[in-house]
Design a protein around this motif. Structure first.
Motif, short mmCIF file in Angstrom:
data_model
loop_
_atom_site.label_atom_id
_atom_site.label_comp_id
_atom_site.label_asym_id
_atom_site.label_seq_id
_atom_site.Cartn_x
_atom_site.Cartn_y
_atom_site.Cartn_z
N PRO A 135 0.83 -1.20 0.00
CA PRO A 135 0.00 0.00 0.00
C PRO A 135 0.87 1.26 0.00
O PRO A 135 1.91 1.29 0.66
N SER A 136 0.45 2.28 -0.75
CA SER A 136 1.31 3.45 -0.90
C SER A 136 1.50 4.17 0.43
O SER A 136 2.50 4.85 0.63
N VAL A 137 0.56 4.01 1.37
CA VAL A 137 0.73 4.69 2.65
C VAL A 137 1.93 4.10 3.41
O VAL A 137 2.62 4.80 4.14
N LEU A 138 2.21 2.80 3.17
CA LEU A 138 3.38 2.19 3.82
C LEU A 138 4.66 2.69 3.17
O LEU A 138 5.64 2.98 3.86
N LEU A 139 4.67 2.78 1.83
CA LEU A 139 5.84 3.33 1.15
C LEU A 139 6.07 4.77 1.62
O LEU A 139 7.20 5.19 1.83
N GLY A 140 4.97 5.51 1.80
CA GLY A 140 5.07 6.90 2.27
C GLY A 140 5.67 6.96 3.66
O GLY A 140 6.55 7.78 3.93
N SER A 141 5.22 6.09 4.57
CA SER A 141 5.77 6.08 5.92
C SER A 141 7.25 5.75 5.90
O SER A 141 8.04 6.36 6.62
N PHE A 142 7.61 4.77 5.07
CA PHE A 142 9.02 4.39 4.95
C PHE A 142 9.85 5.59 4.51
O PHE A 142 10.90 5.89 5.09
N ALA A 143 9.34 6.32 3.52
CA ALA A 143 10.07 7.50 3.03
C ALA A 143 10.16 8.57 4.11
O ALA A 143 11.21 9.15 4.35
N LEU A 144 9.02 8.79 4.79
CA LEU A 144 8.95 9.86 5.80
C LEU A 144 9.88 9.58 6.98
O LEU A 144 10.58 10.48 7.46
N LEU A 145 9.91 8.34 7.44
CA LEU A 145 10.63 8.05 8.68
C LEU A 145 12.07 7.62 8.43
O LEU A 145 12.97 8.00 9.16
N THR A 146 12.29 6.79 7.40
CA THR A 146 13.61 6.17 7.23
C THR A 146 14.41 6.77 6.08
O THR A 146 15.53 7.25 6.26
N LEU A 147 13.81 6.73 4.88
CA LEU A 147 14.53 7.18 3.69
C LEU A 147 14.98 8.64 3.83
O LEU A 147 16.12 8.99 3.48
N ALA A 148 14.10 9.50 4.35
CA ALA A 148 14.41 10.93 4.47
C ALA A 148 15.62 11.14 5.38
O ALA A 148 16.52 11.91 5.05
N THR A 149 15.63 10.44 6.51
CA THR A 149 16.76 10.58 7.44
C THR A 149 18.05 10.07 6.80
O THR A 149 19.11 10.70 6.90
N ALA A 150 17.96 8.92 6.13
CA ALA A 150 19.15 8.33 5.52
C ALA A 150 19.72 9.27 4.46
O ALA A 150 20.94 9.52 4.43
N LEU A 151 18.86 9.82 3.60
CA LEU A 151 19.35 10.69 2.53
C LEU A 151 19.91 11.99 3.10
O LEU A 151 20.91 12.51 2.61
#
Lengths: 334, 274
Positions: free
Chosen positions: A155-171
């Motif tokens: 579900p795109s809301v899960l991809l969104g959460s992943f981006a918001l919490l993890t991917l954003a910090t990593a980048l």
């Protein structure tokens, strides 16, 4: 249809025993029922599409017809820089004291995020499909293809959460971005949603290329890579293009991932490390909060119509190209 | 005969559903800041009035008022002054004068990441930052880094309150990133080293609230400063109704304003009226 059946019946009834005849009639009835159901489903699809168009256009129409809304929103306000505190600017803040309704920040944001997503997802999806269709041994393929397709089911809301919490910090820690949430984060997360779509459709298109093409190329001394890249891929081009077009459509229309990961600041900038606001995210964030019939609501419908118009144009143009291409191939000049 | 039976049964079902829906169901919608408080109220109220059902949803003050105009909610939770145009829209829709009732007090807190050395700013400095006239923390006496602004979506009462009280009605910087809900702003600032955001005083997990510097004075958002009005960014949280309260809604409203109702305000992170 009925006269046909009457003509056929005497001939069959002479040879068939009564129970067989009854079975035949039942089959004909089932046939008819299925035909009606299928037709109804098709018609319903077209009618629904028509209703959606009417709904969107009717929502946006007051901007052109209602004198009060016309006075509030001119074409200049939508398209040209408007004078502001800090000089002329393109801004989207429809609820401010002096509402600003430039469409450019949102259109630019949409293109930015979709551009990043496509730049990553298109080569990745097509390359992955080339691998599974042309190079992978059967056993690898039976595992890899469903695995990538499973990605499409997240579900795109899960991809969104992943981006918001993890991917954003990593980048941010990797590249030292000023803004944690930005167009790049949203685009990369969006690519995760688009890759499986492009991959699976491209794979199908490549597999549909007749084996004779590969055999002929290999017989002429081409390597496997040359065969795959210069023969199979061009032959599957219409299908690959279809996959890319659907990918663009998904990237432009996707809402949840972008709403969560892009920062949603409506500004015009080419910098991928700055936050951005897309058309779809704007509709999602604002439509729940407007009074129906207000200028703001009409503007959101206008955005919806623009989004719809864009994907429609894209589909029609790509469809025309595919048909021309297929006709040429059928004519014998690949 | 059989058909008649089923029709009667259907009618009975519809009727019973209609009466069930009518029997004490109150919908409350609006300010995200107030959702937690209202849920506490609903829980305690239900314990005393088991027949009354309360349905509480957020979305922002603007959303609540829009729903009230559309007739989709009984009560709108609003965390900012109601605009005359909104009252007029309500009056036009119902023909009755709408009612605005203060139910609690709140202070809008500005907060930064714990690693930020700044602990107090003047309203003018905050206004310059959120208005986009100052772009770097160093200009406010902080670290050499860009100020990352977080705000609320434009329909939120907190957004409008800060716009009117901090920016004098001017626009926020276009670089400000709007988020849905104070919780989202707190969570974003707690992850963004150079971030600054604002929200109800009820939420400050993982962030550091700023004191407001007024002349030589520094005022923290505390119950005393907010109730006395010494903290400059205090506001009333209100219920808006389309007309005078009746039936269950009146029962609920009276209870909220009573000593029993106000006793729950502190636990939700706000300040009682008295």
């Amino acid at each position: 249809m009925t006269p046909m059946r009457e003509l056929l019946e005497p001939a069959t009834s002479r040879s068939a025993t009564p129970p067989a005849l009854a079975a035949q009639r039942r089959a004909a009835r089932v046939d008819l029922a299925v035909e009606i159901a299928v037709t109804a489903a098709g018609v319903a699809g077209v009618v629904l599409l028509g209703l959606v168009i009417v709904f969107v256009v009717r929502g946006a129409l007051p901007l052109a017809l209602d004198p009060q809304q016309r006075a509030q929103v001119s074409l200049d306000a939508l398209l040209l820089p408007q004078p502001g505190r800090a000089g002329a600017a393109l801004l989207w803040s429809p609820t401010a004291r002096v509402p600003r309704v430039s469409l450019w920040p949102l259109l630019a944001g949409t293109l930015k995020v979709a551009g990043v997503a496509l730049a990553v997802a298109a080569p990745l999806g097509v390359a992955a499909a080339l691998f599974t269709s042309e190079f992978a041994p059967g056993r690898v393929r039976t595992w890899v293809k469903p695995a990538i397709e499973l990605l499409a089911g997240i579900p795109s809301v899960l991809l969104g959460s992943f981006a918001l919490l993890t991917l954003a910090t990593a980048l941010q820690s990797a590249f030292g971005f000023d803004f944690r949430l930005n167009a790049l984060v949203a685009g990369l997360a969006l690519a995760l949603a688009v890759v499986p779509l492009i991959f699976t459709l491209t794979d199908d298109a490549l597999r549909a290329v007749p084996p004779a093409y590969r055999e002929a190329a290999l017989a002429l001394g081409a390597t496997r890579w040359e065969t795959a890249f210069h023969v199979v891929l061009p032959a599957a081009a219409p299908g690959v293009l279809g996959a890319l077009v659907l990918g663009v459509g998904r990237a432009v229309g996707e809402t949840m991932i972008v709403l969560m990961a892009s920062g949603n600041a409506a500004m015009v900038s080419a910098n991928l490390a700055e936050p951005t606001r897309t058309v779809a995210a704007t509709i999602a964030a604002e439509l729940g909060d407007v009074v129906m019939g207000s200028t703001h609501a009409s503007l959101l419908f206008l955005l919806g119509a623009a989004l719809f118009g864009f994907t429609l144009t894209l589909n029609v143009t790509a469809g025309a190209w595919v048909r021309r291409r297929l006709a040429r191939q059928a004519g014998g000049t690949p | 005969m059989r058909r008649l039976g089923s029709t009667r049964l259907g009618l009975l079902l519809v009727l019973s559903w209609a009466t069930a829906a009518g029997a004490g169901s109150i919908t409350v919608k609006g300010s995200d800041t107030m959702v937690g408080l209202c849920q506490r109220w609903a829980q305690a109220f239900r314990a005393q009035h088991p027949g009354v059902r309360l349905q509480i949803t957020g979305g922002g003050s603007g959303t609540g008022l829009a729903a009230l105009v559309e007739g989709a909610t009984d009560v709108a939770m609003v965390s900012r002054p109601v605009a005359p145009s909104e009252l007029e829209a309500l009056r036009r829709r119902t023909g009755v004068a709408p009612v605005v009732v203060e139910v609690a007090l709140d202070g809008v807190t500005f907060f930064v990441h714990p690693s930020n050395p700044l602990r107090a700013l003047t309203p003018a400095q905050l206004g310059a930052a959120f208005g986009g006239r100052v772009a770097r923390w160093s200009e406010l006496g902080g670290p050499e880094a860009r100020i990352i602004l977080y705000t609320r979506e434009a329909t939120s009462g907190t957004f409008e309150f800060v716009r009117d009280h901090l920016l004098d009605g001017d626009d926020f910087s276009p670089m400000a990133q709007p988020l849905p809900g104070t919780g989202a702003v707190v969570s974003a600032v707690s992850r963004e080293r150079h971030g600054v955001g604002f929200g109800g005083a009820a939420f400050t997990k993982g962030v550091v609230p700023l004191r407001i510097r007024l002349g030589d004075d520094e005022v923290s958002p505390t119950p005393e400063t907010i109730r006395s009005g010494r903290y400059p960014f205090s506001r009333a949280l209100t219920f808006v109704l389309a007309g005078p309260a009746r039936g269950e809604t009146k029962l609920f409203l009276d209870w909220v304003l009573s000593g029993q109702g106000q006793a729950h305000v502190g636990a939700a992170g706000f300040f009682p009226l008295r």
